[in-house]
Write a protein that holds these residues in place. Structure first.
Motif, PDB file in Angstrom:
ATOM      1  N   LYS A 147      67.513 -52.484  36.325  1.00 17.21           N
ATOM      2  CA  LYS A 147      67.310 -51.588  35.183  1.00 17.21           C
ATOM      3  C   LYS A 147      65.966 -50.877  35.295  1.00 17.21           C
ATOM      4  O   LYS A 147      65.853 -49.691  34.988  1.00 17.21           O
ATOM      5  CB  LYS A 147      67.383 -52.381  33.885  1.00 17.21           C
ATOM      6  N   ARG A 148      64.940 -51.598  35.764  1.00 15.67           N
ATOM      7  CA  ARG A 148      63.639 -50.960  35.941  1.00 15.67           C
ATOM      8  C   ARG A 148      63.718 -49.870  37.012  1.00 15.67           C
ATOM      9  O   ARG A 148      63.191 -48.766  36.830  1.00 15.67           O
ATOM     10  CB  ARG A 148      62.570 -51.983  36.335  1.00 15.67           C
ATOM     11  N   ALA A 149      64.368 -50.188  38.125  1.00 18.99           N
ATOM     12  CA  ALA A 149      64.477 -49.227  39.217  1.00 18.99           C
ATOM     13  C   ALA A 149      65.193 -47.953  38.768  1.00 18.99           C
ATOM     14  O   ALA A 149      64.780 -46.836  39.111  1.00 18.99           O
ATOM     15  CB  ALA A 149      65.209 -49.859  40.390  1.00 18.99           C
ATOM     16  N   ARG A 150      66.239 -48.102  37.972  1.00 18.08           N
ATOM     17  CA  ARG A 150      67.043 -46.951  37.577  1.00 18.08           C
ATOM     18  C   ARG A 150      66.466 -46.203  36.384  1.00 18.08           C
ATOM     19  O   ARG A 150      66.613 -44.983  36.290  1.00 18.08           O
ATOM     20  CB  ARG A 150      68.472 -47.397  37.272  1.00 18.08           C
ATOM     21  N   ASN A 151      65.812 -46.908  35.470  1.00 22.42           N
ATOM     22  CA  ASN A 151      65.380 -46.281  34.222  1.00 22.42           C
ATOM     23  C   ASN A 151      63.893 -45.984  34.142  1.00 22.42           C
ATOM     24  O   ASN A 151      63.451 -45.283  33.235  1.00 22.42           O
ATOM     25  CB  ASN A 151      65.779 -47.158  33.034  1.00 22.42           C
ATOM     26  N   VAL A 152      63.120 -46.528  35.084  1.00 19.65           N
ATOM     27  CA  VAL A 152      61.687 -46.238  35.128  1.00 19.65           C
ATOM     28  C   VAL A 152      61.336 -45.492  36.419  1.00 19.65           C
ATOM     29  O   VAL A 152      60.876 -44.347  36.383  1.00 19.65           O
ATOM     30  CB  VAL A 152      60.844 -47.531  35.013  1.00 19.65           C
ATOM     31  N   ALA A 153      61.580 -46.139  37.559  1.00 12.99           N
ATOM     32  CA  ALA A 153      61.180 -45.549  38.839  1.00 12.99           C
ATOM     33  C   ALA A 153      61.944 -44.264  39.158  1.00 12.99           C
ATOM     34  O   ALA A 153      61.345 -43.246  39.536  1.00 12.99           O
ATOM     35  CB  ALA A 153      61.367 -46.572  39.957  1.00 12.99           C
ATOM     36  N   ALA A 154      63.267 -44.298  39.014  1.00 14.67           N
ATOM     37  CA  ALA A 154      64.077 -43.133  39.408  1.00 14.67           C
ATOM     38  C   ALA A 154      63.769 -41.891  38.578  1.00 14.67           C
ATOM     39  O   ALA A 154      63.560 -40.807  39.152  1.00 14.67           O
ATOM     40  CB  ALA A 154      65.561 -43.483  39.347  1.00 14.67           C
ATOM     41  N   PRO A 155      63.725 -41.966  37.248  1.00 16.31           N
ATOM     42  CA  PRO A 155      63.409 -40.749  36.491  1.00 16.31           C
ATOM     43  C   PRO A 155      62.034 -40.166  36.818  1.00 16.31           C
ATOM     44  O   PRO A 155      61.885 -38.944  36.939  1.00 16.31           O
ATOM     45  CB  PRO A 155      63.467 -41.225  35.030  1.00 16.31           C
ATOM     46  N   ILE A 156      61.039 -41.035  36.981  1.00 12.44           N
ATOM     47  CA  ILE A 156      59.696 -40.536  37.289  1.00 12.44           C
ATOM     48  C   ILE A 156      59.669 -39.876  38.665  1.00 12.44           C
ATOM     49  O   ILE A 156      59.064 -38.808  38.852  1.00 12.44           O
ATOM     50  CB  ILE A 156      58.660 -41.668  37.202  1.00 12.44           C
ATOM     51  N   ASN A 157      60.333 -40.490  39.640  1.00  5.36           N
ATOM     52  CA  ASN A 157      60.369 -39.893  40.975  1.00  5.36           C
ATOM     53  C   ASN A 157      61.160 -38.587  40.975  1.00  5.36           C
ATOM     54  O   ASN A 157      60.792 -37.632  41.676  1.00  5.36           O
ATOM     55  CB  ASN A 157      60.957 -40.881  41.979  1.00  5.36           C
ATOM     56  N   LYS A 169      65.331 -35.057  32.872  1.00  6.76           N
ATOM     57  CA  LYS A 169      65.242 -34.374  31.579  1.00  6.76           C
ATOM     58  C   LYS A 169      65.243 -35.355  30.409  1.00  6.76           C
ATOM     59  O   LYS A 169      64.644 -35.092  29.373  1.00  6.76           O
ATOM     60  CB  LYS A 169      66.405 -33.396  31.438  1.00  6.76           C
ATOM     61  N   THR A 170      65.926 -36.500  30.594  1.00  2.57           N
ATOM     62  CA  THR A 170      66.031 -37.459  29.489  1.00  2.57           C
ATOM     63  C   THR A 170      65.092 -38.646  29.638  1.00  2.57           C
ATOM     64  O   THR A 170      64.802 -39.336  28.662  1.00  2.57           O
ATOM     65  CB  THR A 170      67.466 -38.005  29.381  1.00  2.57           C
ATOM     66  N   GLY A 171      64.644 -38.921  30.866  1.00  6.14           N
ATOM     67  CA  GLY A 171      63.774 -40.073  31.111  1.00  6.14           C
ATOM     68  C   GLY A 171      64.517 -41.370  31.274  1.00  6.14           C
ATOM     69  O   GLY A 171      63.906 -42.432  31.399  1.00  6.14           O
ATOM     70  N   ALA A 172      65.849 -41.314  31.310  1.00  2.00           N
ATOM     71  CA  ALA A 172      66.650 -42.530  31.468  1.00  2.00           C
ATOM     72  C   ALA A 172      67.850 -42.242  32.358  1.00  2.00           C
ATOM     73  O   ALA A 172      68.340 -41.110  32.420  1.00  2.00           O
ATOM     74  CB  ALA A 172      67.120 -43.037  30.102  1.00  2.00           C
ATOM     75  N   CYS A 173      68.324 -43.260  33.040  1.00  2.00           N
ATOM     76  CA  CYS A 173      69.454 -43.111  33.948  1.00  2.00           C
ATOM     77  C   CYS A 173      70.747 -42.862  33.177  1.00  2.00           C
ATOM     78  O   CYS A 173      71.054 -43.559  32.206  1.00  2.00           O
ATOM     79  CB  CYS A 173      69.593 -44.375  34.803  1.00  2.00           C
ATOM     80  N   LEU A 174      71.513 -41.862  33.636  1.00  2.00           N
ATOM     81  CA  LEU A 174      72.821 -41.574  33.051  1.00  2.00           C
ATOM     82  C   LEU A 174      73.935 -41.814  34.069  1.00  2.00           C
ATOM     83  O   LEU A 174      75.050 -41.334  33.900  1.00  2.00           O
ATOM     84  CB  LEU A 174      72.862 -40.131  32.532  1.00  2.00           C
ATOM     85  N   ASN A 175      73.591 -42.554  35.140  1.00  2.00           N
ATOM     86  CA  ASN A 175      74.572 -42.892  36.172  1.00  2.00           C
ATOM     87  C   ASN A 175      75.239 -41.634  36.720  1.00  2.00           C
ATOM     88  O   ASN A 175      76.452 -41.579  36.906  1.00  2.00           O
ATOM     89  CB  ASN A 175      75.622 -43.861  35.615  1.00  2.00           C
ATOM     90  N   CYS A 176      74.424 -40.628  37.002  1.00  2.00           N
ATOM     91  CA  CYS A 176      74.951 -39.315  37.366  1.00  2.00           C
ATOM     92  C   CYS A 176      75.433 -39.250  38.815  1.00  2.00           C
ATOM     93  O   CYS A 176      75.149 -40.125  39.632  1.00  2.00           O
ATOM     94  CB  CYS A 176      73.878 -38.252  37.152  1.00  2.00           C
ATOM     95  N   LYS A 177      76.179 -38.200  39.102  1.00  2.00           N
ATOM     96  CA  LYS A 177      76.569 -37.850  40.467  1.00  2.00           C
ATOM     97  C   LYS A 177      76.058 -36.444  40.776  1.00  2.00           C
ATOM     98  O   LYS A 177      76.703 -35.665  41.458  1.00  2.00           O
ATOM     99  CB  LYS A 177      78.082 -37.919  40.623  1.00  2.00           C
ATOM    100  N   SER A 178      74.876 -36.172  40.283  1.00  2.00           N
ATOM    101  CA  SER A 178      74.246 -34.881  40.510  1.00  2.00           C
ATOM    102  C   SER A 178      73.959 -34.683  41.992  1.00  2.00           C
ATOM    103  O   SER A 178      73.644 -35.645  42.706  1.00  2.00           O
ATOM    104  CB  SER A 178      72.937 -34.817  39.721  1.00  2.00           C
ATOM    105  N   PRO A 179      74.055 -33.454  42.497  1.00  2.00           N
ATOM    106  CA  PRO A 179      73.699 -33.194  43.900  1.00  2.00           C
ATOM    107  C   PRO A 179      72.267 -33.609  44.235  1.00  2.00           C
ATOM    108  O   PRO A 179      71.945 -33.902  45.385  1.00  2.00           O
ATOM    109  CB  PRO A 179      73.877 -31.678  44.027  1.00  2.00           C
ATOM    110  N   ASP A 180      71.415 -33.652  43.228  1.00  2.00           N
ATOM    111  CA  ASP A 180      70.015 -34.014  43.439  1.00  2.00           C
ATOM    112  C   ASP A 180      69.749 -35.505  43.256  1.00  2.00           C
ATOM    113  O   ASP A 180      68.604 -35.942  43.400  1.00  2.00           O
ATOM    114  CB  ASP A 180      69.117 -33.252  42.458  1.00  2.00           C
ATOM    115  N   THR A 181      70.763 -36.287  42.926  1.00  2.49           N
ATOM    116  CA  THR A 181      70.517 -37.689  42.607  1.00  2.49           C
ATOM    117  C   THR A 181      69.758 -38.404  43.724  1.00  2.49           C
ATOM    118  O   THR A 181      70.015 -38.179  44.910  1.00  2.49           O
ATOM    119  CB  THR A 181      71.824 -38.444  42.312  1.00  2.49           C
ATOM    120  N   ILE A 182      68.824 -39.252  43.328  1.00  8.32           N
ATOM    121  CA  ILE A 182      68.112 -40.072  44.307  1.00  8.32           C
ATOM    122  C   ILE A 182      68.616 -41.509  44.282  1.00  8.32           C
ATOM    123  O   ILE A 182      68.126 -42.350  45.017  1.00  8.32           O
ATOM    124  CB  ILE A 182      66.585 -40.038  44.091  1.00  8.32           C
TER     125      ILE A 182
END
Length: 209
Positions: A147-157, A169-182
């Protein structure tokens, strides 16, 4: 830093180190950034080939500068025109430096990656992997670490790299399949089959994201 936080970190670090040992990994505890650099340089013999992923913590403690100014073969992918060649060179390096998106109190290391160059090198290739991990990244269990990796580290990166992901944009993971997803590859390191390969320096500081 407040003395009570320092005491808590000192005690928690010993628990994490014990957990790492049970997983065939070696842990160390640095009371500050300067001590972390000293421990790292004691582990890396002069003349070693050294490279890294994109870990901010490695930069923040001053280790990158020490390696560039020392007698080491530092493979700096940021300075190389051929990024793919730099990434491939990591697999044959003596040392691969990284941080972690999160760690558990019993020594499990969690990382998320977009291109997989970092997590693949952690999993296999370099002779040794050296993690620099601030105590702010220690979580109670694997679920908390994910949860930390997805909701803290990933949005900031995602924000740091200017990516068009929902989390940026939201600061929290939405389990997206965006082309830019990390959040493309997830690596949970729960045990090292190869003794003396994975080393973790815990730092009594807030490092990275």
């Amino acid at each position: 830093m407040d003395k009570n936080i320092v005491k808590r970190n000192d005690l928690l670090a010993q628990k994490v180190i014990k957990g790492l040992k049970s997983r065939n990994m070696t842990g160390y505890y640095a009371h500050d950034r300067e001590e972390a650099v000293k421990i790292a340089l004691d582990l890396i013999p002069e003349g070693s080939s050294v490279t890294m992923g994109g870990g901010m913590s490695v930069h923040e403690i001053g280790l990158v500068g020490a390696l560039k100014n020392g007698n080491y073969d530092f493979i700096d992918r940021d300075a190389m025109e051929d990024k793919r060649a730099a990434m491939l060179a990591a697999y044959d390096a003596d040392f691969f430096l990284s941080s972690a998106n999160a760690m558990t109190e019993d020594g499990v290391i969690v990382n998320i990656d977009g291109n997989a160059n970092r997590v693949s090198a952690i999993a296999q290739g370099p002779k040794k992997v050296l993690f620099i991990v601030g105590m702010n990244k220690i979580c109670s269990d694997t679920d908390g670490a994910m949860k930390r990796a997805r909701n803290v580290a990933a949005p900031i990166n995602a924000q740091r790299f200017g990516l068009e992901t929902p989390c940026s944009k939201t600061g929290a993971c939405l389990n997206c399949k965006s082309p830019d997803t990390i959040c493309c590859q997830f690596l949970i390191t729960r045990y090292s089959r190869h003794e003396d390969r994975i080393h973790v320096i815990l730092v009594n500081d807030t490092l990275g994201f």
